[in-house]
Motif scaffolding. Structure first.
Motif, PDB file in Angstrom:
ATOM      1  N   LEU A   1     -34.089 -46.667  49.774  1.00  0.00           N
ATOM      2  CA  LEU A   1     -32.772 -46.450  50.360  1.00  0.00           C
ATOM      3  C   LEU A   1     -31.943 -45.450  49.559  1.00  0.00           C
ATOM      4  CD1 LEU A   1     -30.648 -47.100  52.471  1.00  0.00           C
ATOM      5  CD2 LEU A   1     -30.029 -49.140  51.144  1.00  0.00           C
ATOM      6  N   SER A   2     -31.999 -45.542  48.239  1.00  0.00           N
ATOM      7  CA  SER A   2     -31.190 -44.634  47.422  1.00  0.00           C
ATOM      8  C   SER A   2     -31.614 -43.182  47.630  1.00  0.00           C
ATOM      9  CB  SER A   2     -31.291 -45.021  45.947  1.00  0.00           C
ATOM     10  OG  SER A   2     -32.633 -44.933  45.498  1.00  0.00           O
ATOM     11  N   ARG A   3     -32.924 -42.931  47.766  1.00  0.00           N
ATOM     12  CA  ARG A   3     -33.388 -41.562  48.005  1.00  0.00           C
ATOM     13  C   ARG A   3     -32.936 -41.061  49.371  1.00  0.00           C
ATOM     14  NH1 ARG A   3     -37.767 -44.049  45.566  1.00  0.00           N
ATOM     15  NH2 ARG A   3     -38.823 -44.384  47.567  1.00  0.00           N
ATOM     16  N   LEU A   4     -32.963 -41.950  50.372  1.00  0.00           N
ATOM     17  CA  LEU A   4     -32.490 -41.578  51.706  1.00  0.00           C
ATOM     18  C   LEU A   4     -31.016 -41.217  51.672  1.00  0.00           C
ATOM     19  CD1 LEU A   4     -32.708 -41.400  54.810  1.00  0.00           C
ATOM     20  CD2 LEU A   4     -32.290 -43.881  54.871  1.00  0.00           C
ATOM     21  N   VAL A   5     -30.219 -42.043  51.001  1.00  0.00           N
ATOM     22  CA  VAL A   5     -28.784 -41.795  50.912  1.00  0.00           C
ATOM     23  C   VAL A   5     -28.505 -40.485  50.187  1.00  0.00           C
ATOM     24  CG1 VAL A   5     -26.647 -42.626  49.830  1.00  0.00           C
ATOM     25  CG2 VAL A   5     -28.109 -44.210  51.116  1.00  0.00           C
ATOM     26  N   ASP A   6     -29.270 -40.209  49.136  1.00  0.00           N
ATOM     27  CA  ASP A   6     -29.085 -38.948  48.414  1.00  0.00           C
ATOM     28  C   ASP A   6     -29.368 -37.750  49.311  1.00  0.00           C
ATOM     29  OD1 ASP A   6     -28.382 -40.277  46.128  1.00  0.00           O
ATOM     30  OD2 ASP A   6     -30.366 -40.172  45.203  1.00  0.00           O
ATOM     31  N   ARG A   7     -30.416 -37.840  50.135  1.00  0.00           N
ATOM     32  CA  ARG A   7     -30.742 -36.722  51.037  1.00  0.00           C
ATOM     33  C   ARG A   7     -29.636 -36.522  52.073  1.00  0.00           C
ATOM     34  NH1 ARG A   7     -35.953 -39.077  51.092  1.00  0.00           N
ATOM     35  NH2 ARG A   7     -35.613 -39.829  53.217  1.00  0.00           N
ATOM     36  N   ILE A   8     -29.126 -37.635  52.623  1.00  0.00           N
ATOM     37  CA  ILE A   8     -28.073 -37.533  53.630  1.00  0.00           C
ATOM     38  C   ILE A   8     -26.802 -36.962  53.007  1.00  0.00           C
ATOM     39  CG2 ILE A   8     -26.574 -38.865  55.161  1.00  0.00           C
ATOM     40  CD1 ILE A   8     -29.346 -38.602  56.266  1.00  0.00           C
ATOM     41  N   ALA A   9     -26.485 -37.412  51.805  1.00  0.00           N
ATOM     42  CA  ALA A   9     -25.287 -36.910  51.123  1.00  0.00           C
ATOM     43  C   ALA A   9     -25.432 -35.422  50.811  1.00  0.00           C
ATOM     44  CB  ALA A   9     -25.040 -37.699  49.843  1.00  0.00           C
ATOM     45  N   PHE A  10     -26.630 -35.016  50.404  1.00  0.00           N
ATOM     46  CA  PHE A  10     -26.865 -33.599  50.108  1.00  0.00           C
ATOM     47  C   PHE A  10     -26.701 -32.750  51.363  1.00  0.00           C
ATOM     48  CE2 PHE A  10     -29.651 -29.891  49.581  1.00  0.00           C
ATOM     49  CZ  PHE A  10     -29.138 -29.369  48.400  1.00  0.00           C
ATOM     50  N   ALA A  11     -27.023 -33.346  52.538  1.00  0.00           N
ATOM     51  CA  ALA A  11     -26.890 -32.627  53.808  1.00  0.00           C
ATOM     52  C   ALA A  11     -25.441 -32.551  54.278  1.00  0.00           C
ATOM     53  CB  ALA A  11     -27.754 -33.282  54.880  1.00  0.00           C
ATOM     54  N   GLY A  12     -24.545 -33.309  53.616  1.00  0.00           N
ATOM     55  CA  GLY A  12     -23.132 -33.184  53.953  1.00  0.00           C
ATOM     56  C   GLY A  12     -22.432 -34.444  54.394  1.00  0.00           C
ATOM     57  N   LEU A  13     -23.113 -35.594  54.340  1.00  0.00           N
ATOM     58  CA  LEU A  13     -22.473 -36.840  54.771  1.00  0.00           C
ATOM     59  C   LEU A  13     -22.466 -37.839  53.608  1.00  0.00           C
ATOM     60  CD1 LEU A  13     -21.289 -38.674  56.994  1.00  0.00           C
ATOM     61  CD2 LEU A  13     -23.633 -39.352  57.561  1.00  0.00           C
ATOM     62  N   PRO A  14     -21.338 -38.016  52.933  1.00  0.00           N
ATOM     63  CA  PRO A  14     -21.260 -39.020  51.862  1.00  0.00           C
ATOM     64  C   PRO A  14     -21.479 -40.422  52.426  1.00  0.00           C
ATOM     65  CG  PRO A  14     -19.385 -37.518  51.784  1.00  0.00           C
ATOM     66  CD  PRO A  14     -20.076 -37.281  53.095  1.00  0.00           C
ATOM     67  N   VAL A  15     -22.217 -41.234  51.695  1.00  0.00           N
ATOM     68  CA  VAL A  15     -22.560 -42.578  52.154  1.00  0.00           C
ATOM     69  C   VAL A  15     -22.268 -43.580  51.054  1.00  0.00           C
ATOM     70  CG1 VAL A  15     -24.360 -44.076  53.086  1.00  0.00           C
ATOM     71  CG2 VAL A  15     -24.399 -41.623  53.602  1.00  0.00           C
ATOM     72  N   ASP A  16     -21.539 -44.642  51.391  1.00  0.00           N
ATOM     73  CA  ASP A  16     -21.316 -45.766  50.479  1.00  0.00           C
ATOM     74  C   ASP A  16     -22.283 -46.882  50.850  1.00  0.00           C
ATOM     75  OD1 ASP A  16     -19.125 -44.574  49.127  1.00  0.00           O
ATOM     76  OD2 ASP A  16     -17.815 -45.096  50.792  1.00  0.00           O
ATOM     77  N   VAL A  17     -22.925 -47.475  49.856  1.00  0.00           N
ATOM     78  CA  VAL A  17     -23.914 -48.529  50.088  1.00  0.00           C
ATOM     79  C   VAL A  17     -23.439 -49.815  49.431  1.00  0.00           C
ATOM     80  CG1 VAL A  17     -26.305 -49.253  49.751  1.00  0.00           C
ATOM     81  CG2 VAL A  17     -25.783 -46.848  50.197  1.00  0.00           C
TER      82      VAL A  17
END
Length: 268
Positions: free
Chosen positions: A146-162
């Motif tokens: 999950l952390s790697r997925l969130v990092d990829r999404i955040a890098f693409a421009g969408l910050p994510v809080d888990v």
């Protein structure tokens, strides 16, 4: 003469009015018929797209099932073979039935792997009709990624809080992959369709179920599939239903989107 001319003009006007009225009615019927046919075609295309999405998701589930089951069966085969070889070092101390039983387990496991591969070819054939290669079955993702997925999404421009709550516990492989896919699809939709400013992922472990919620804050109005009817969402709903769970996806009041899932951890 004047009266006759006026009468003729009146009759002509009435005839023209009747003609245009009939022509307008016919044009209206043709227009309505064309709209009906177009609506039917659009509905048919939507149903075909939805069916295709479900079929594609079933194929992916079949591949993931192969990966999960074949891994466990392969471990059993290897262990049975290793135990048989160890016992062969001191055959006098081991009843012959034990070695025969281990050999039977090993053979049954190998046969099961062959049958599983064959069934996978029936459920999810390759585009060229050939069986899938072993290299196609990479380990399936789970919540540990999950952390790697969130990092990829955040890098693409969408910050994510888990947010993780409850007592995290090892999950059955299928449920673990399904949970990951739900979060992956929801975040991808938020990034692609909504251009959301921010997203939030909540994973809650309870004694009997795993609960997942993904919220996004929304963004500029852009075309987005109606709540719960996107192609990816249809596949996720099917995945969750397999485990006897509940799935809901809908727009939020005030903007944004919400995806929720509850997956029982005991057998359905």
């Amino acid at each position: 003469m004047l009266v006759a001319a006026l009468l003729a003009a009146l009759l002509l006007a009435l005839g023209l009015a009747a003609f245009f009225a009939v022509a307008a009615a016919r044009a209206r019927r043709r227009h309505d018929q064309a709209l009906g046919e177009r609506g039917w075609l659009l509905e048919r295309e939507r149903q075909q797209a939805a069916s295709g999405a479900v079929a594609a998701e079933r194929a992916r589930i079949a591949r993931e099932l192969h990966d999960i089951v074949s891994h466990n069966v392969s471990v059993m085969v290897v262990q049975a073979g290793a135990a048989r070889e160890v016992l062969a070092l001191s055959p006098s101390a081991v009843p012959p039935d034990v070695a025969a039983a281990l050999a039977a387990v090993e053979g049954a496991g190998r046969d099961a792997l062959k049958e599983l591969r064959h069934l996978l070819g029936l459920l999810a054939p390759a585009a060229d009709g050939a069986d899938a290669a072993d290299d196609d079955f990479a380990p399936q993702p789970g919540l540990d990624g999950l952390s790697r997925l969130v990092d990829r999404i955040a890098f693409a421009g969408l910050p994510v809080d888990v947010f993780i709550s409850g007592d995290p516990k090892p999950l059955p492989a299928g449920i673990d992959t399904t949970a990951y896919r739900i979060i992956q699809e929801a975040l991808t939709n938020a990034l692609k369709h909504a251009q959301a400013a921010r997203a939030e992922v909540s994973v809650r472990y309870t004694e009997r179920s795993l609960r997942i919620e993904i919220l996004d804050s929304g963004g500029p109005d852009r075309p987005r599939p109606p709540a719960g009817t996107g192609r990816g969402l249809l596949g996720l709903r099917q995945r969750v239903t397999v485990y006897g769970g509940d799935f809901d996806a809908r727009r939020r009041f005030g903007g944004g989107f919400r995806v929720r899932a509850r997956i029982p951890l005991d057998a359905p």
